[in-house]
Design a protein around this motif. Structure first.
Motif: not given
Length: 148
Positions: A15-19, A37-43, A79-88, A107-111
């Protein structure tokens, strides 16, 4: 452009990749797309490799983190478990010395919390990240409610 982490499943990562693809598949520099992409993948090593040799990451409430090794170490710790949601993309400006500044809101989401942010990238002509600052876009009350 095709996302390196896109898949056919309905997982949160897909879902994040599609966004990311939807938001950034405009005239945006590929290095910024790879950053998300790499940050969301934890790489985090791959994320750090996107920076220029003396590139800097400026996280909120932290000192500058300079250089690939220091950035990879910081991301592995923080940044373990962090998810980035770029909007614009809110701004793209040519600045001195053939550098380009691109601001992406999202938007950034963590635990522990989620918060609106802006990423301010400075890129060199070689498509390396010279600098990225992460700015929290939150009210004082929202910041006070952040708990770690």
């Amino acid at each position: 452009m095709m996302s390196a982490i896109a898949s056919t499943s309905d997982s949160p990562t897909a879902d994040i990749a599609r966004q990311i693809d939807r938001i950034l598949n405009t005239e945006i520099e590929p290095v910024i797309q790879r950053y998300f992409e790499t940050l969301n993948a934890g790489n985090f090593q791959a994320t750090a490799a996107l920076f220029a040799p003396n590139g800097a990451l400026h996280p909120p409430f932290e000192n500058l983190v300079i250089g690939e090794e220091a950035i990879a170490t910081y991301l592995n710790q923080e940044a373990q478990g962090i998810k980035l949601y770029p909007r614009c993309i809110t701004n793209r400006t040519a600045i001195e010395n053939d550098l380009v500044q691109v601001t992406v809101s999202g938007h950034v989401k963590t635990a522990w919390f989620s918060v609106n942010v802006a990423w301010k990238f400075v890129l060199n002509p070689a498509q390396e990240i010279v600098y990225v600052a992460i700015e929290l876009l939150a009210t004082l009350q929202e910041l006070a409610n952040l708990r770690r």
